[in-house]
Design a protein around this motif. Structure first.
Motif, PDB file in Angstrom:
ATOM      1  N   SER A  61      23.600  10.154  31.798  1.00  0.00           N
ATOM      2  CA  SER A  61      23.024  10.073  33.114  1.00  0.00           C
ATOM      3  C   SER A  61      22.558   8.648  33.497  1.00  0.00           C
ATOM      4  CB  SER A  61      21.881  11.063  33.348  1.00  0.00           C
ATOM      5  OG  SER A  61      20.999  10.743  32.398  1.00  0.00           O
ATOM      6  N   CYS A  62      22.336   7.804  32.547  1.00  0.00           N
ATOM      7  CA  CYS A  62      21.821   6.426  32.945  1.00  0.00           C
ATOM      8  C   CYS A  62      22.679   5.394  31.893  1.00  0.00           C
ATOM      9  CB  CYS A  62      20.472   6.295  32.373  1.00  0.00           C
ATOM     10  SG  CYS A  62      19.261   7.116  33.602  1.00  0.00           S
ATOM     11  N   THR A  63      22.905   4.363  32.170  1.00  0.00           N
ATOM     12  CA  THR A  63      23.484   3.343  31.720  1.00  0.00           C
ATOM     13  C   THR A  63      22.726   1.950  32.043  1.00  0.00           C
ATOM     14  OG1 THR A  63      25.825   3.952  32.177  1.00  0.00           O
ATOM     15  CG2 THR A  63      25.549   1.734  31.459  1.00  0.00           C
ATOM     16  N   HIS A 115      21.533   3.855  28.185  1.00  0.00           N
ATOM     17  CA  HIS A 115      21.025   5.020  27.990  1.00  0.00           C
ATOM     18  C   HIS A 115      19.371   5.175  28.014  1.00  0.00           C
ATOM     19  CE1 HIS A 115      20.074   8.600  24.921  1.00  0.00           C
ATOM     20  NE2 HIS A 115      20.078   8.994  26.012  1.00  0.00           N
ATOM     21  N   LYS A 147      17.590   3.498  29.760  1.00  0.00           N
ATOM     22  CA  LYS A 147      16.827   3.893  31.207  1.00  0.00           C
ATOM     23  C   LYS A 147      16.573   5.065  31.879  1.00  0.00           C
ATOM     24  CE  LYS A 147      18.058   1.884  36.081  1.00  0.00           C
ATOM     25  NZ  LYS A 147      16.758   1.263  36.103  1.00  0.00           N
ATOM     26  N   ALA A 148      17.189   6.183  30.985  1.00  0.00           N
ATOM     27  CA  ALA A 148      16.725   7.404  31.243  1.00  0.00           C
ATOM     28  C   ALA A 148      15.242   7.557  31.317  1.00  0.00           C
ATOM     29  CB  ALA A 148      17.463   8.335  30.317  1.00  0.00           C
ATOM     30  N   GLN A 166      12.587   3.375  33.408  1.00  0.00           N
ATOM     31  CA  GLN A 166      13.104   3.130  34.804  1.00  0.00           C
ATOM     32  C   GLN A 166      13.326   1.418  35.211  1.00  0.00           C
ATOM     33  OE1 GLN A 166      14.866   5.406  36.922  1.00  0.00           O
ATOM     34  NE2 GLN A 166      14.669   6.659  34.957  1.00  0.00           N
ATOM     35  N   SER A 174      21.790   1.481  35.908  1.00  0.00           N
ATOM     36  CA  SER A 174      21.862   2.391  36.889  1.00  0.00           C
ATOM     37  C   SER A 174      21.711   3.839  36.418  1.00  0.00           C
ATOM     38  CB  SER A 174      23.453   2.375  37.603  1.00  0.00           C
ATOM     39  OG  SER A 174      24.278   2.503  36.572  1.00  0.00           O
ATOM     40  N   CYS A 175      21.479   4.811  37.099  1.00  0.00           N
ATOM     41  CA  CYS A 175      21.119   6.288  36.937  1.00  0.00           C
ATOM     42  C   CYS A 175      21.751   7.257  37.897  1.00  0.00           C
ATOM     43  CB  CYS A 175      19.933   6.399  36.425  1.00  0.00           C
ATOM     44  SG  CYS A 175      19.064   5.942  34.815  1.00  0.00           S
ATOM     45  N   ASP A 206      20.813  11.395  39.668  1.00  0.00           N
ATOM     46  CA  ASP A 206      20.044  12.182  39.127  1.00  0.00           C
ATOM     47  C   ASP A 206      20.564  13.327  38.724  1.00  0.00           C
ATOM     48  OD1 ASP A 206      17.619  13.822  39.277  1.00  0.00           O
ATOM     49  OD2 ASP A 206      17.274  13.567  41.645  1.00  0.00           O
TER      50      ASP A 206
END
Length: 376
Positions: free
Chosen positions: A157-159, A161, A163-164, A167, A172-173, A175
């Motif tokens: 879900s995030c790049t 990882h 960043k999950a 924030q 980027s992520c 939702d």
């Protein structure tokens, strides 16, 4: 605050933001960043209870999931996000990510094990593949595909990882919290089918109604799991829409751990009768069983016992025989007795002391069982 605005600030301003609340508090509520109100007692009580129950039945990923939830107590369980400093937020979000991964993997394997056990019990090898078999196969496929995809989505879900849970890192992520709602719905449906599927087979067995009710009552734990999965749906919807992530995720965790614990009990329930029968080796189960039967006989007024007290032999009772020591054959003919239960008896005279000594030696040598008293 997004990462671009944060990194555009001066070091002093960044420090001020990091030392401030993670999100803006509601109007009229003053954030308490040093000693935030929490419900750590709820987490310790629920998690400890479920850990003890679940550990009694099976472990592994379930233990890891509960351990992560308990670790959240150190950070703060059911604490509103405005009572967290922004710098402390990544730690709790990292634990949330771990808990989600452990739970999804554990529940996938657990429900697969339950369905496979149902197949082994209700559709054993060699029997025709009926509706029970095909519904079970569909459950296995849906359970595996959905939860496997959920694990992939959670971790992509995030790049990057990390960043999950942090924030403020550049990247980027998307939702992915809507996945929690989908997971709640899918798991509720699977739980419901697992609960209902064996009932038709059970009620089709040739047994008394009391026995059928007893067997069906075994699945009451599965009903509790369905309730937990059902209550998880609204709290998951609330979490998917909430900015107070630290609080609402914990409410989801309470229901997921309850559902998982019930799942382990459901899986192990069919083995309980056999486990209880093994207590016979310790003499525990036969003791209670004999006591129960004795109490039932006294309460019901067993005709055999009553007749014996009256001096009259009840049904299937043996008649008392007189000891004819002078009988040349050592036998007594009962052919002339009315309704005889024993037609002939044979007496073998053996010295008492010598017989007991021989019997003890035979037991020690392993040639005789203690209950073979008449074979000495």
């Amino acid at each position: 605050m997004d990462s671009e605005r944060f990194w555009a600030l001066s070091p002093a301003e960044q420090e001020k933001v990091l030392s401030g609340p993670a999100i803006e508090s509601p109007p009229g509520i003053e954030p308490d960043l040093d000693n935030p109100p929490n419900r750590n007692g709820v987490a310790i009580g629920v998690c400890s209870t479920c850990l003890v129950i679940g550990s009694f039945f099976v472990l592994a990923l379930y233990v890891a999931f509960v351990a992560v939830l308990l670790r959240e107590v150190h950070v703060g369980f059911l604490v509103h996000q405005w009572n967290f400093r922004l710098r402390d937020l990544p730690e709790i979000l990292y634990l949330f990510t771990l808990a989600t991964n452990f739970y999804t993997a554990a529940i996938m394997l657990l429900k697969s094990a339950i369905v496979l056990e149902w197949l082994r019990i209700f559709v054993p090898p060699g029997t025709p593949r009926n509706y029970f078999y095909w519904i079970s196969v569909v459950l296995l496929v849906v359970n595996f595909l959905f939860n496997s995809a959920a694990i992939v989505v959670i971790n992509l879900s995030c790049t990057p990882h990390a960043k999950a849970w942090d924030q403020l890192l550049p990247g980027s992520c998307f939702d992915g919290r809507g996945l929690y709602v989908a997971s709640a719905v899918v798991n509720f449906v699977i739980d419901l089918v697992i609960l209902v599927l064996p009932q038709r087979v059970i009620w089709g067995l040739k047994m008394t109604v009391q026995k059928r009710l007893g067997v069906s009552a075994v699945f009451v734990v599965g009903l509790i799991a369905c309730f937990a999965a059902a209550f998880r749906i609204p709290v998951s919807i609330q979490y998917s829409r909430s900015q107070d992530v630290t609080y609402d995720f914990c409410t989801v965790g309470i229901w997921t751990i309850t559902e998982a614990t019930c799942g382990f009990i459901v899986y192990c329930t069919p083995a309980l009768p056999k486990a209880l029968s093994k207590l016979g080796a310790l003499g525990i189960y036969p003791f209670f069983k004999s006591r129960t039967k004795s109490a039932e006989s006294k309460q019901s007024g067993d005709p055999k016992v009553n007749n014996a007290k009256d001096g009259r032999p009840g049904q299937h009772q043996y008649l008392e025989l007189t000891d004819h020591r002078h009988s040349p054959s050592g036998s007594e003919d009962l052919g002339k007795m009315p309704n005889p239960a024993i037609l002939r008896t044979t007496r073998v005279d053996v010295g008492t002391e010598e017989a007991e000594r021989n019997r003890a030696l035979a037991i020690r040598a392993g040639h005789q069982r203690p209950w073979d008293q008449g074979n000495t």
